[in-house]
Design a protein around this motif. Structure first.
Motif: not given
Length: 251
Positions: A18-23, A56-62, A230-232, A247-249
Motif C-alpha cells: 500500500x505504501x508503494x516503497x520499502x518502509x 529477495x530484498x538485498x537493500x534491506x539485508x545490506x 506507516x502504511x500509505x 524528509x529524504x531517503x
C-alpha cells in the motif's frame, strides 16, 4: 527498570504494497528505519535479536548487515514467502530462536520472555519496550487507537492540541484517544510462544491465540503514539511533515 532475560523478534518482512516503497528503508534520524528499530531492541539488552526480512530484498539485508556485524546477538532470517502474512514471519523467528537456544550448552541462551515488535511504529521508544518487559503477566501487549488513514491521524493531532488548550477532564481525554487495538509490540512468555509456533498461520495468528487466554494472563500498556504507523503515502507525507521521519531517503 529491570527486565527479565529476554530475546527480541523483529518482524520486518512486510512488502509495503500500500505504501508503494520499502518502509524498512525509510529514514529516521539519519538511518534506515529497520536499523533504528533494531537499536531500540538492542537498548533493552536482550540475549538475542532475530530480524525477519524478505528474502529477495538485498537493500534491506545490506542495511542491517553493519549492525549484525557489530553485535553478535543480532541475527537476520530470510522469509522466502513474505506475502503469506505476519504469522509466518513470526513462525520463522521462533524457529530461529529455538535453534539458538538449543545450541551448544556453553553458548545456550537464558530466555524467559520474547519481545515481538515491528518496524513502522515510528514513535515507539525504549521506555515503552522496557515497560512491556517489566510486566509479569503471560502476555503484556500494547494498547492504542485504531487510525487507518491520514484523516484519522490529523483528527487525533487536532484533538490533542485542543485538549491541551482547554484542559479537558481525564474522562473526555480517554474517550478522545479510545483504545481499541491490543497488539505489537508485546512481551510474551517464551515457553508459551514455543507451544504456539505450529499454530501460527496467515496474518493474525498471534492475536487470535492471545484472545483465547484468560484475561488474568493478559495486561496492556497504553500508548496512543503507537497508532502512528506507516502504511500509505498519505501517512508517510504526514510523518515527514511532523519530522517524525526524515524528509529524504538515504538508500
Amino acid at each position: 527498570m529491570m527486565t527479565q532475560n529476554h530475546a527480541v523478534i523483529v518482524l520486518a518482512s512486510g512488502l509495503s504494497q500500500r505504501l508503494g516503497q520499502v518502509k524498512q528503508l525509510l529514514n529516521k534520524d539519519g538511518e534506515p528505519l529497520i536499523c533504528y528499530m533494531t537499536k531500540l531492541a538492542l537498548a533493552t539488552q536482550p540475549q538475542a535479536i532475530i530480524i525477519v526480512i524478505p528474502e529477495d530484498n538485498l537493500l534491506i539485508a545490506s542495511a542491517i548487515t553493519e549492525l549484525a556485524t557489530q553485535h553478535d546477538n543480532v541475527h537476520t532470517i530470510m522469509n522466502p514467502i513474505p506475502e503469506t502474512g505476519m504469522a509466518h514471519s513470526l513462525y520463522l523467528g521462533i524457529k530461529a530462536l529455538n535453534r539458538l537456544d538449543s545450541a551448544d550448552s556453553c553458548d545456550s541462551l537464558l530466555i524467559n520472555r520474547v519481545l515481538i515488535m515491528g518496524v513502522d511504529q515510528i514513535l515507539l521508544d525504549e521506555e515503552h519496550l522496557l515497560t512491556l518487559l517489566a510486566g509479569t503477566q503471560t502476555v503484556v501487549a500494547s494498547g492504542y487507537s485504531s487510525l487507518e488513514n491520514w484523516s484519522n491521524w490529523q483528527d487525533l493531532d487536532e484533538k490533542a492540541v485542543i485538549d491541551k488548550k482547554n484542559a479537558i477532564d481525564e474522562t473526555t481525554a480517554t474517550e478522545t484517544l479510545k483504545k481499541d487495538i491490543i497488539g505489537l509490540p508485546l512481551s510474551i512468555d517464551y515457553e508459551l510462544l514455543k507451544q504456539w509456533q505450529a499454530l501460527l498461520t496467515g496474518d493474525k495468528g498471534l492475536r487470535y491465540l492471545i484472545r483465547g487466554l484468560p484475561t488474568s494472563q493478559i495486561s496492556t500498556v497504553d500508548n496512543h503514539q503507537l497508532s502512528y504507523d506507516i502504511d500509505t503515502p498519505e501517512q508517510l507525507a504526514h510523518a515527514r511533515a511532523q519530522r517524525w521521519l526524515d524528509r529524504v531517503d538515504l538508500i
